[in-house]
Every structure is written in C-alpha cells, then in structure tokens.
Design a protein around this motif. Structure first.
Motif, short mmCIF file in Angstrom:
data_model
loop_
_atom_site.label_atom_id
_atom_site.label_comp_id
_atom_site.label_asym_id
_atom_site.label_seq_id
_atom_site.Cartn_x
_atom_site.Cartn_y
_atom_site.Cartn_z
N SER A 221 0.83 -1.20 0.00
CA SER A 221 0.00 0.00 0.00
C SER A 221 0.86 1.25 0.00
N VAL A 222 1.96 1.21 0.74
CA VAL A 222 2.88 2.36 0.78
C VAL A 222 3.70 2.42 -0.50
N ARG A 225 2.51 4.08 -3.86
CA ARG A 225 2.47 5.53 -4.03
C ARG A 225 3.45 5.98 -5.10
N ARG A 226 4.42 5.10 -5.36
CA ARG A 226 5.32 5.33 -6.48
C ARG A 226 4.74 4.65 -7.72
N LYS A 227 4.81 5.29 -8.82
CA LYS A 227 4.33 4.70 -10.06
C LYS A 227 5.39 3.76 -10.62
#
Length: 246
Positions: A221-222, A225-227
């Motif tokens: 989930s964290v 946040r990066r694509k």
C-alpha cells in the motif's frame, strides 16, 4: 333415645376418620402410580409411537445448491419418532455435499426436521487454462464451471503441490485491501512460493509465498504511491520496484 343417637353419631365420625386415615395412607401410592403411568405414557408417545414421528423436512439457507441434493444427502428417517432422530448424523451427511460449508439440524415439534445450510462462498476462481474451479476462503475447491465467473480474481495454478498452492493463493487474496483486490485481473502461481498478482493496468506484484501476507499488503500500500510497472514485496523488509515512472 338421646344416648343411642349420640353413640351412632360418634360411630359415624369414627368411621369417617378411619376412612380418611386409610385414604391418606394410600394417597402417596396413588400419586406415585399416576406419575409412573404418566411418565411411561410420555416416553411411549415420544420414543415409540407414531404420534410424534418425522413426517417432513424443511431446508433453509440454500441458494445455489439444489434442495433435492440436500434432502438426498440428509437421508432423514421419515416415520422415526422425532425424539430418537440423530441430528448430528444428519448434519454430518449434509456436510459431505461439496458446496456445503456447514449444516445444522434441529427438531421442529411435533413432526418436522429443519436443516439450516451454510453454502461455500467463492473468493477466487482457479484455472489450469482449461477448467475453472470455484474456491472458498478455506482453500476448498467445491465446484467446476465451464466459463470464468465475473467479479472473482482468476488464479492460474500449475505445477505440483496444487492444493497447497491454491490455499496459498486464497490466503494472499484475503490479505489484500478491498480496493486493491478489485484491481487484480489474475493471479499466477507455479508453486506456493511463487505467487504473482497481475493488475488490470498491466502492473505486476511479485508476492512470493503467502507468509507474512498481512505485512506484505501493508508494505505494498505504501510502495504503490510510487508509479512503477513491477512491485516486489516477496521480502517485505526489502521491497523493490521496477520500471518506475516519473
């Protein structure tokens, strides 16, 4: 005349007292006999007569399993006194139906049995590329269907240790956040230790084994946040992304 009358009355009173004494002496025996008779009659009615025998079965809780299948598996002893019916044995027989997760059987006096069925709920559809199997949250494959059902993640499971692999896939699917689970187009698993999630957007998530799935879901989930094109959480303490987009 007065003395003879008084004597007669006294004799009558004495006789009445004697009868009362005798009646009081017999009363406990009479009550006891009545209780025994009533108890015997009750036992006979409940356990040996046809007055309270099973005449029908009511089945509830079914949606996809045919009622006839449940009735056949239950093999309810119609005509047997309701009090003598082995409810546990009937429930155990119903649980042998592949699509049944649980079953409870109760008496509905005076003449009915009630079977409450809990059906298995599919959480993933497993395929080998040809057949499709519905699998519930416990990892049990309970039904084969000709086409892939909509709304369920598809798991392509190949190789040895298939049953173990399927249970691992279910564990992973259950650990995913609801939003992410909805994005999973398919799951690939060549073994219990090589599970990969294929998202509808073309993104891949290398999951590895089902160990620490809750921890891996938190890390993912964290990480998302990066694509990126690939997210590797097989080692949740050392997650990796590949093909990052700026």
């Amino acid at each position: 005349m007065s003395q003879s009358t008084d004597l007669a009355r006294a004799q009558q009173r004495f006789a009445r007292r004697q009868r009362l004494v005798r009646w009081r002496g017999w009363l406990p025996w009479a009550v006891g006999g009545f209780v025994v008779l009533l108890g015997g009659l009750t036992v006979w009615i409940f356990y040996f007569s046809s007055v309270l025998a099973v005449t029908g079965v009511k089945v509830t809780g079914i949606d996809t399993v045919p009622e006839a299948t449940i009735r056949q598996a239950a093999a309810a002893p119609i005509g047997t006194p309701l009090a003598k019916v082995d409810l546990t044995a009937i429930a155990d027989r119903v649980r042998t139906v592949q699509a049944v997760a649980d079953a409870q059987v109760t008496r509905a006096w005076p003449n009915q049995l009630v079977i409450v069925v809990t059906e298995r709920v599919p959480v993933v559809v497993v395929t080998d590329g040809t057949n499709f199997e519905l699998v519930d949250a416990t990892g049990v494959s309970f039904k084969s269907v000709p086409t892939r059902p909509e709304g369920l993640p598809e798991a392509l499971v190949v190789g040895a240790r298939r049953d173990v692999t399927i249970r691992s896939v279910v564990t992973v699917s259950a650990a995913l956040p609801v939003a992410l689970r909805g994005e999973v187009a398919s799951i690939s698993a060549a073994s219990p230790d090589s599970i990969t999630l294929n998202l509808g957007s073309g993104v891949k998530v290398v999951w590895g084994s089902s160990d620490d799935s809750a921890r891996k879901a938190e890390v993912l989930s964290v990480l998302m946040r990066r694509k990126a094109k690939v997210y590797d959480v097989s080692a949740p303490d050392l997650p990796v992304t590949k093909g990052e987009k700026k």
